[in-house]
Write a protein that holds these residues in place. Structure first.
Motif, PDB file in Angstrom:
ATOM      1  N   PRO A  59       0.904  -1.121   0.003  1.00 12.71           N
ATOM      2  CA  PRO A  59      -0.080  -0.181  -0.059  1.00 12.71           C
ATOM      3  C   PRO A  59       0.744   1.458   0.004  1.00 12.71           C
ATOM      4  O   PRO A  59       1.929   1.080   0.413  1.00 12.71           O
ATOM      5  N   VAL A  60       0.234   2.346  -0.451  1.00 13.67           N
ATOM      6  CA  VAL A  60       1.060   3.608  -0.556  1.00 13.67           C
ATOM      7  C   VAL A  60      -0.185   4.428   0.417  1.00 13.67           C
ATOM      8  O   VAL A  60      -1.144   4.126   0.669  1.00 13.67           O
ATOM      9  N   ILE A  61       0.500   5.184   1.553  1.00 15.58           N
ATOM     10  CA  ILE A  61       0.024   5.695   2.754  1.00 15.58           C
ATOM     11  C   ILE A  61       0.324   7.044   2.948  1.00 15.58           C
ATOM     12  O   ILE A  61       1.318   7.395   2.345  1.00 15.58           O
ATOM     13  N   VAL A  62      -0.269   7.899   3.797  1.00 16.71           N
ATOM     14  CA  VAL A  62       0.061   8.931   4.166  1.00 16.71           C
ATOM     15  C   VAL A  62       0.707   9.038   5.593  1.00 16.71           C
ATOM     16  O   VAL A  62       0.317   8.670   6.397  1.00 16.71           O
ATOM     17  N   LYS A  63       2.002   9.292   5.511  1.00 13.24           N
ATOM     18  CA  LYS A  63       3.021   9.199   6.737  1.00 13.24           C
ATOM     19  C   LYS A  63       2.948   7.713   7.178  1.00 13.24           C
ATOM     20  O   LYS A  63       2.263   7.060   6.901  1.00 13.24           O
ATOM     21  N   HIS A  64       4.175   7.428   7.814  1.00 10.97           N
ATOM     22  CA  HIS A  64       4.510   6.130   8.189  1.00 10.97           C
ATOM     23  C   HIS A  64       3.837   6.064   9.453  1.00 10.97           C
ATOM     24  O   HIS A  64       3.367   6.562  10.405  1.00 10.97           O
ATOM     25  N   LYS A  65       3.017   4.706   9.500  1.00  9.46           N
ATOM     26  CA  LYS A  65       2.187   4.260  10.653  1.00  9.46           C
ATOM     27  C   LYS A  65       2.255   2.703  10.483  1.00  9.46           C
ATOM     28  O   LYS A  65       2.267   2.217   9.471  1.00  9.46           O
ATOM     29  N   ASP A  74      -8.556   1.819   5.439  1.00  6.00           N
ATOM     30  CA  ASP A  74      -8.700   3.089   5.708  1.00  6.00           C
ATOM     31  C   ASP A  74      -7.462   3.874   5.458  1.00  6.00           C
ATOM     32  O   ASP A  74      -7.493   5.182   5.103  1.00  6.00           O
ATOM     33  N   GLU A  75      -6.166   3.513   5.492  1.00  2.00           N
ATOM     34  CA  GLU A  75      -4.813   4.322   5.285  1.00  2.00           C
ATOM     35  C   GLU A  75      -4.459   4.279   4.195  1.00  2.00           C
ATOM     36  O   GLU A  75      -3.819   5.242   3.604  1.00  2.00           O
ATOM     37  N   ARG A  76      -4.971   3.255   3.242  1.00  2.51           N
ATOM     38  CA  ARG A  76      -4.449   2.765   1.706  1.00  2.51           C
ATOM     39  C   ARG A  76      -4.740   4.327   0.851  1.00  2.51           C
ATOM     40  O   ARG A  76      -5.779   4.406   0.879  1.00  2.51           O
ATOM     41  N   VAL A 142      11.268  -7.634   4.207  1.00  2.00           N
ATOM     42  CA  VAL A 142      10.080  -7.858   3.578  1.00  2.00           C
ATOM     43  C   VAL A 142       9.665  -6.361   3.611  1.00  2.00           C
ATOM     44  O   VAL A 142       9.601  -5.543   4.409  1.00  2.00           O
ATOM     45  N   PHE A 143       9.293  -5.654   2.180  1.00  2.72           N
ATOM     46  CA  PHE A 143       8.729  -4.394   2.205  1.00  2.72           C
ATOM     47  C   PHE A 143       7.444  -4.364   2.930  1.00  2.72           C
ATOM     48  O   PHE A 143       6.552  -5.214   2.770  1.00  2.72           O
ATOM     49  N   GLN A 144       6.928  -3.311   3.515  1.00  4.73           N
ATOM     50  CA  GLN A 144       5.729  -2.939   4.020  1.00  4.73           C
ATOM     51  C   GLN A 144       4.873  -2.016   3.566  1.00  4.73           C
ATOM     52  O   GLN A 144       3.743  -2.204   3.547  1.00  4.73           O
ATOM     53  N   HIS A 145       5.448  -0.747   3.031  1.00  3.28           N
ATOM     54  CA  HIS A 145       4.548   0.187   2.544  1.00  3.28           C
ATOM     55  C   HIS A 145       5.510   1.449   1.785  1.00  3.28           C
ATOM     56  O   HIS A 145       6.500   1.330   2.215  1.00  3.28           O
ATOM     57  N   LEU A 146       4.899   2.224   1.005  1.00  2.00           N
ATOM     58  CA  LEU A 146       5.418   3.365   0.637  1.00  2.00           C
ATOM     59  C   LEU A 146       4.504   4.598   1.199  1.00  2.00           C
ATOM     60  O   LEU A 146       3.438   4.642   1.136  1.00  2.00           O
TER      61      LEU A 146
END
Length: 201
Positions: A59-65, A74-76, A142-146
């Motif tokens: 997923p691409v998200i706004v700010k790291h969380k 909800d975050e994607r 393992v990648f988690q998010h951008l």
């Protein structure tokens, strides 16, 4: 240990209602990466090759969380579609779609990107690489998010927007780092790398 890395995003000129904005971004390269108080990590291309494809569908998200199955929908704000290595500049690139208008505006207003991955295996040994001291060496992950972030660790990282209706390219900032987030919100880091993200409009 969780690590993050920033780079530059570009949107193409195609705007398709309901389908978001396609982007291309370089997001990580090999090197010795400083994570502030956590130390310096040696990251080789060979190690990244082992797990870089785990970035696909992240997923691409706004700010790291921290993402969970309960909050990820909800975050994607977008998704990574594919990943490749460019031997011309020795960077790993990704592309994908960002479909959230607020996230797109943040990038257009100077926010950058930062990738995050979990380090699942390391040597646990320090040493020197190209005369640079490192505290540990990444072996696998393992990648988690951008993440789209306002203050990337790598202050010289940039996002370039290609747009036919703008006369000048806009340059923005990005970061590479650790989860440990690659964001300056926690602490400043040395300027070791210049990543890129291109937002295609």
């Amino acid at each position: 240990m969780i690590l993050s890395n920033d780079t530059k995003i570009t949107f193409d000129d195609a705007k398709v209602e309901g389908k978001g904005r396609h982007f291309v971004s370089r997001f990580i390269e090999a090197g010795a990466v400083s994570y502030g108080s956590a130390g310096v990590l040696k990251v080789t291309k060979e190690a990244l090759d082992k797990f870089v494809q785990s970035f696909v569908a992240c997923p691409v998200i706004v700010k790291h969380k921290k993402l969970t199955k309960e909050n990820v929908d909800d975050e994607r704000v977008g998704v990574v579609n594919s990943v490749w290595f460019d031997a011309n500049d020795a960077w790993f690139y990704c592309d994908g779609v960002i479909y959230d208008n607020d996230a797109i505006r943040k990038i257009e207003n100077g926010w950058s990107v930062s990738c995050t991955y979990d380090m699942t295996e390391s040597t646990g040994e320090s040493g020197e690489w190209h005369n640079i001291h490192f505290d540990d060496e990444l072996l696998n992950g393992v990648f988690q998010h951008l993440a789209i972030v306002p203050n990337p660790r790598y202050e010289d990282a940039t996002i370039i927007f290609n747009s036919k209706d703008r006369e000048d390219d806009m340059l923005f900032k990005l970061f590479s780092g650790k989860k440990i987030q690659n964001s300056n919100e926690e602490e400043k880091m040395d300027k070791n790398v210049v990543p890129e993200i291109l937002l295609l409009r």
